[in-house]
Design a protein around this motif. Structure first.
Motif, short mmCIF file in Angstrom:
data_model
loop_
_atom_site.label_atom_id
_atom_site.label_comp_id
_atom_site.label_asym_id
_atom_site.label_seq_id
_atom_site.Cartn_x
_atom_site.Cartn_y
_atom_site.Cartn_z
N LEU A 6 -8.91 3.76 2.00
CA LEU A 6 -8.45 5.00 1.37
C LEU A 6 -8.58 4.85 -0.14
CD1 LEU A 6 -5.21 5.73 3.49
CD2 LEU A 6 -7.60 6.25 4.00
N LEU A 57 -1.98 -1.50 -9.81
CA LEU A 57 -2.65 -1.04 -8.59
C LEU A 57 -2.08 -1.80 -7.40
CD1 LEU A 57 -4.91 1.01 -8.28
CD2 LEU A 57 -6.55 -0.85 -8.33
N ASN A 58 -1.73 -1.08 -6.35
CA ASN A 58 -1.19 -1.72 -5.15
C ASN A 58 -2.20 -1.61 -4.02
OD1 ASN A 58 1.38 -2.04 -6.48
ND2 ASN A 58 1.71 0.14 -6.13
N TYR A 60 -2.78 -2.18 0.17
CA TYR A 60 -2.05 -2.30 1.43
C TYR A 60 -3.02 -2.50 2.58
CZ TYR A 60 1.59 -0.05 -1.39
OH TYR A 60 2.48 0.26 -2.37
N SER A 63 -0.54 -0.45 5.94
CA SER A 63 0.74 -0.06 5.33
C SER A 63 1.54 -1.22 4.74
CB SER A 63 1.66 0.68 6.32
OG SER A 63 0.99 1.78 6.86
N GLU A 64 1.06 -2.45 4.84
CA GLU A 64 1.80 -3.58 4.28
C GLU A 64 1.17 -4.00 2.96
OE1 GLU A 64 4.55 -5.03 3.75
OE2 GLU A 64 4.86 -6.08 5.66
N ASP A 65 2.01 -4.13 1.93
CA ASP A 65 1.57 -4.55 0.61
C ASP A 65 0.97 -5.96 0.71
OD1 ASP A 65 1.53 -5.51 -2.11
OD2 ASP A 65 3.08 -4.06 -2.63
N ARG A 67 0.85 -8.22 -1.29
CA ARG A 67 1.68 -9.25 -1.94
C ARG A 67 2.71 -9.82 -0.96
NH1 ARG A 67 2.56 -5.65 -7.23
NH2 ARG A 67 2.59 -4.12 -5.55
N PHE A 68 2.97 -9.11 0.14
CA PHE A 68 3.83 -9.66 1.19
C PHE A 68 2.98 -10.40 2.23
CE2 PHE A 68 6.55 -5.99 -0.12
CZ PHE A 68 7.58 -6.74 -0.64
N GLU A 81 -6.84 -0.55 8.30
CA GLU A 81 -6.89 0.48 7.26
C GLU A 81 -6.39 -0.14 5.95
OE1 GLU A 81 -5.79 4.80 7.96
OE2 GLU A 81 -4.10 4.14 6.73
N SER A 83 -5.49 0.54 1.99
CA SER A 83 -5.18 1.63 1.08
C SER A 83 -5.06 1.11 -0.34
CB SER A 83 -3.86 2.28 1.53
OG SER A 83 -3.66 3.47 0.82
N VAL A 85 -3.67 2.10 -3.96
CA VAL A 85 -2.72 3.10 -4.47
C VAL A 85 -2.23 2.73 -5.87
CG1 VAL A 85 -0.51 4.24 -4.06
CG2 VAL A 85 -1.92 3.58 -2.11
#
Lengths: 91, 438
Positions: A6, A57-58, A60, A63-65, A67-68, A81, A83, A85
């Motif tokens: 995305l 900028l993040n 994912y 849906s999980e970042d 950084r985790f 997927e 993303s 963001v």
């Protein structure tokens, strides 16, 4: 690995205004290289001079970042997927 | 990008008496037109509204402000709108209460409470930012507005959109307090309750913003939206008799409010409206979501995201966009950033209510608890003029204090029943005080 990416509005000029694209890579780092191959110039917008995602900028994966997870070494599977963001204000 | 974006922004500036010139990247300084953009296309740094400060210095005086409406729009030259019509629901100019009983309890001589628990129309500081964002949204031609919210922003966006006749779709975490959900639904927007935490809601909204041409107050309208918080700085200056305080304590979620109060103080100083002074900035977080406090404690200049787990849902942002700027301000002003437990937050809510008659929500409880902690550890001088920002109303988060505030005494409609109950209550009160007296 075929993944869906995305793309945020400020980067869509690199992707012919496409908000979603299909790309490949076994890790986030590889995916960024694949994006650069397909859309030259996009990597320098996503990453700083050291090759890390820019701090505002993040990224994912499902849906999980990242950084985790494992950061840019986070593994990717078929159908994932990803993303991209920009940071947003809260509330 | 940017050639297109960069051209002709100057022509937008003062045609309607507006003093805002452009959007400017806080990181690399690139400038853009005053459009619905929130990040720099070059480095993804946040965009901020850039004003013509020379014009502000020449045209704005204390008298001109005092002659303005009794709302945030008395500061209109400092707000990022260009047209003639603004959305004014009487937002702002909330009381700055000189504290007596809380101050005495905490050992401070000059404590003030900026009480946005009674802000209009939806009882939180968010009405300030939304009034500005939706005024600008209308100027930019949006007919649908939206937001990702921990509750207060949803209330405010839905209410002010209803007033302005704008379509509204808001996104909230599905586990929000019922008062905040009801306080949004009543205005008739579309409400999306997302099964995830606020950071996940925010991410989803950013993805929606990429594909729908809506005005998201905290995403593509963020540069305008966030400017509304500056009015919390301006009002305190004006209400203190055109003086800056010595120290402020405010809640930290994304960090935006904190940085904008700072910007508000700086702008009034630069415009010659107040004598320059260094104001100490201290920030408050809940232990269960304290990424900025952790970075402060560990001496880091970057903020590592966390997964929130606290009753203070309105400030439960695990990935705070303006966290690094909040850190920088606290450090350079010799302030502090502290966090407190959920129990301390509840005690903070009760303390403010019992001493000042102000019922705040969990964010306010966090701020009061951190204020107490900073005083107890000697980080606030008793003589400092200190302002504590209470940003939301406790009636919206009643679940947080349920079970901690006792129960009513149920009695028969007879005098004897009343006397018995009163005696029992007084006995219980004495027992409660006994350990303290010993």
């Amino acid at each position: 690995m075929a993944v869906k990416v995305l793309i945020p509005t400020p980067l869509q000029k690199f992707t012919n205004e496409q908000a979603t694209i299909d790309c490949s890579g076994t890790t986030i780092a590889e995916l960024i290289e694949s994006l650069e191959q397909a859309y030259p110039g996009i990597k320098s917008r996503i990453c700083d001079n050291e090759g890390n995602p820019r701090r505002f900028l993040n990224l994912y994966v499902n849906s999980e970042d990242i950084r985790f997870l494992e950061g840019i070494d986070t593994g990717l599977s078929n159908g994932d997927e990803v993303s991209i963001v920009p940071a947003v204000a809260g509330g | 990008m940017t050639l297109q974006s960069l051209v002709s922004f100057a022509s937008n500036t003062t045609s309607h008496g507006s003093t805002c010139k452009s959007l400017k990247c806080r990181e690399c300084g690139a400038e853009y037109e005053l459009k619905a953009l929130h990040v720099c296309e070059l480095c993804f740094g946040p965009l901020e509204v850039n004003y013509d400060y020379d014009q502000l210095r020449c045209t704005v005086t204390r008298d001109s402000i005092e002659a303005g409406p009794k709302s945030i729009w008395r500061y209109r030259p400092f707000l990022p709108v260009v047209g003639h019509e603004v959305i004014d629901l009487g937002t702002g100019m909330t009381p700055l209460v000189k504290s007596c009983r809380l101050a005495r309890r905490l050992g401070l001589k000059n404590l003030y409470i900026k009480n946005d628990a009674v802000n209009m129309p939806t009882l939180s500081f968010k009405d300030r930012v939304v009034s500005v964002a939706l005024t600008r949204a209308r100027e930019l031609g949006f007919s649908t507005v939206s937001c990702a919210s921990t509750g207060n922003l949803a209330n405010s966006t839905a209410a002010i959109a209803a007033h302005a006749g704008l379509d509204c779709c808001v996104f909230i975490p599905a586990d929000l307090e019922s008062g905040k959900v009801m306080g949004t639904l009543i205005y008739g927007p579309t409400v999306m309750a997302v099964e995830g935490n606020y950071d996940q809601v925010n991410r989803l909204c950013s993805e929606v913003a990429n594909t729908h041409g809506w005005g998201f107050v905290n995403i593509n309208l963020r540069p305008y939206y966030s400017e509304g918080s500056k009015t919390l700085g301006y009002e305190v200056i004006e209400q203190l008799g055109w003086q800056l305080p010595d120290h402020i304590v405010a809640p930290l979620a994304s960090g935006s409010l904190f940085t904008k109060i700072y910007k508000g103080f700086r702008e009034f100083t630069e415009a010659g409206l107040v004598e320059p002074k260094t104001v100490r900035f201290s920030g408050a977080q809940a232990d269960g979501c304290s990424p900025i406090a952790q970075a402060y404690r560990e001496g880091r200049d970057f903020v590592t995201p966390v997964k929130p787990n606290t009753i203070a849902k309105s400030i439960a942002i695990g990935n705070p966009a303006d966290g690094i700027y909040a850190l920088e301000i606290a450090r350079k002003t010799n302030g502090a950033i502290e966090s407190v437990t959920d129990l301390e937050i509840i005690d903070g809510i009760k303390l403010l209510a019992e001493t000042e008659g102000i019922f705040t929500e969990t964010a306010g409880g966090t701020t009061v608890a951190v204020l107490k902690k900073l005083i107890e550890s000697g980080r606030i001088d008793p003589d400092e003029t200190t302002v504590v920002y209470i940003t939301g109303n406790g009636l919206k988060t009643q679940e947080a204090v349920q079970g901690y505030v006792g129960e009513p005494l149920t009695i028969e409609p007879k005098l004897a029943s009343f006397e018995r109950a009163l005696e029992r209550a007084r006995t219980l009160e004495r027992l409660e005080w006994q350990p303290v007296m010993i």
